[in-house]
Scaffold this active site. Structure first.
Site, PDB file in Angstrom:
ATOM      1  N   HIS A   1       1.643  -5.998   9.633  1.00 42.63           N
ATOM      2  CA  HIS A   1       1.809  -7.427   9.312  1.00 42.63           C
ATOM      3  C   HIS A   1       3.149  -7.726   8.643  1.00 42.63           C
ATOM      4  O   HIS A   1       3.453  -8.904   8.397  1.00 42.63           O
ATOM      5  CB  HIS A   1       0.684  -7.907   8.387  1.00 42.63           C
ATOM      6  CG  HIS A   1      -0.682  -7.819   8.984  1.00 42.63           C
ATOM      7  ND1 HIS A   1      -0.993  -8.338  10.220  1.00 42.63           N
ATOM      8  CD2 HIS A   1      -1.834  -7.270   8.501  1.00 42.63           C
ATOM      9  CE1 HIS A   1      -2.277  -8.101  10.484  1.00 42.63           C
ATOM     10  NE2 HIS A   1      -2.796  -7.463   9.453  1.00 42.63           N
ATOM     11  N   ALA A   2       3.928  -6.701   8.324  1.00 48.10           N
ATOM     12  CA  ALA A   2       5.220  -6.951   7.683  1.00 48.10           C
ATOM     13  C   ALA A   2       6.191  -7.547   8.694  1.00 48.10           C
ATOM     14  O   ALA A   2       6.315  -7.068   9.825  1.00 48.10           O
ATOM     15  CB  ALA A   2       5.783  -5.653   7.121  1.00 48.10           C
TER      16      ALA A   2
END
Length: 277
Positions: free
Chosen positions: A97-98
């Site tokens: 999700h970064a």
């Protein structure tokens, strides 16, 4: 955060012959292949504001920065070992999700995207297939690699789950909530072998998130322990049977019972040992 220590202990009990490798923290140069330099500055210096820290899921600390750099370095090392030996696993990783300039959903650095960029830049691979079976879509990875034709992102995830605003992977397979072992595995079997044959990757990076388990606090699917093992073994065998190196990361898993959670993560290693033997 305790799960990494507990998982290590469980894996040493599983097979004392497992070979362990200690990574170096990912270098700034490697991180800048996917992340904005200003974001890296703020992350390293501890100047992320409260909103940014809340979005990450963690309060900032120097030890947190070191851990995520080691985690990212670990995935890079895992990928290199997989290319050398055919199969390697990271007892962390899967921080999908970064994004380029912000963290999200317990993910501060995108270890998968960094590893892909590093390997491509060094000419170690010609094409990489990311198989993301975490219950949440790998939105950060999809966006970071969207303009990289040598990387193919495949995400099979619960449709009604985080993130609310999905990215566009090269192939997305959203699943209905409540899907159990047989339907899940049948769906996976209907797509993964074809993808491997079509893409013919130099390397598979496999995100083996266990938040698809029925007891997970943040998942909407209903796989059992046996289902996790069968899933992981299917993915590993599908790659190994074709002579394609595979690097695995453990991905997400959210349960207050840390021992139970780590046993789920451990299924990936149990499956790998079974394939090797």
């Amino acid at each position: 955060m305790d799960k990494f220590r507990v998982l290590r202990a469980q894996l040493e009990d599983l097979d004392p012959q497992l070979q362990w490798y200690l990574p170096e923290p990912a270098s700034r140069g490697a991180l800048e292949m996917v992340h904005d330099p200003h974001y890296i500055d703020a992350l390293f210096a501890g100047t992320l504001d409260r909103v940014a820290q809340r979005r990450s899921g963690f309060p900032w600390s120097e030890s947190l920065v070191r851990r995520v750099r080691l985690e990212t370095g670990g995935t890079c090392l895992t990928a290199r070992l997989a290319l050398e030996r055919g199969l390697a696993l990271n007892a962390a990783g899967g921080t999908h999700h970064a994004h380029a300039d912000f963290s999200s959903g317990y993910c501060l650095l995108n270890d998968i995207a960094v590893a892909v960029r590093v390997l491509l830049s060094e000419g170690l691979v010609e094409r990489v297939l990311i198989v993301d079976l975490d219950v949440h879509q790998g939105d950060g990875t999809a966006r970071l690699l969207a303009n990289e034709p040598r990387a193919f992102t495949f995400s099979m995830h619960a449709e009604r789950n985080f993130p609310a605003r999905k990215a566009v992977s090269d192939l997305d397979m959203p699943l209905e909530s409540g899907l159990g072992d047989e339907d899940y595995l049948e769906t996976l079997a209907g797509v993964l072998p074809r993808l491997l044959d079509e893409q013919q990757p130099s390397l598979v990076i496999y995100d083996a998130g266990v938040d698809v388990h029925s007891a997970d606090r943040l998942g909407h699917l209903c796989l059992s322990d046996s289902g996790l093992y069968r899933r992981d073994r299917f993915v590993i065998e599908a790659a190994c049977r074709r002579g394609i190196p595979i690097a695995g990361v453990i991905g997400g898993g959210y349960d207050r019972d840390i021992d139970a959670l780590c046993r789920r993560h451990g299924q990936l290693f149990v499956a790998a040992v079974g394939v090797v033997q």
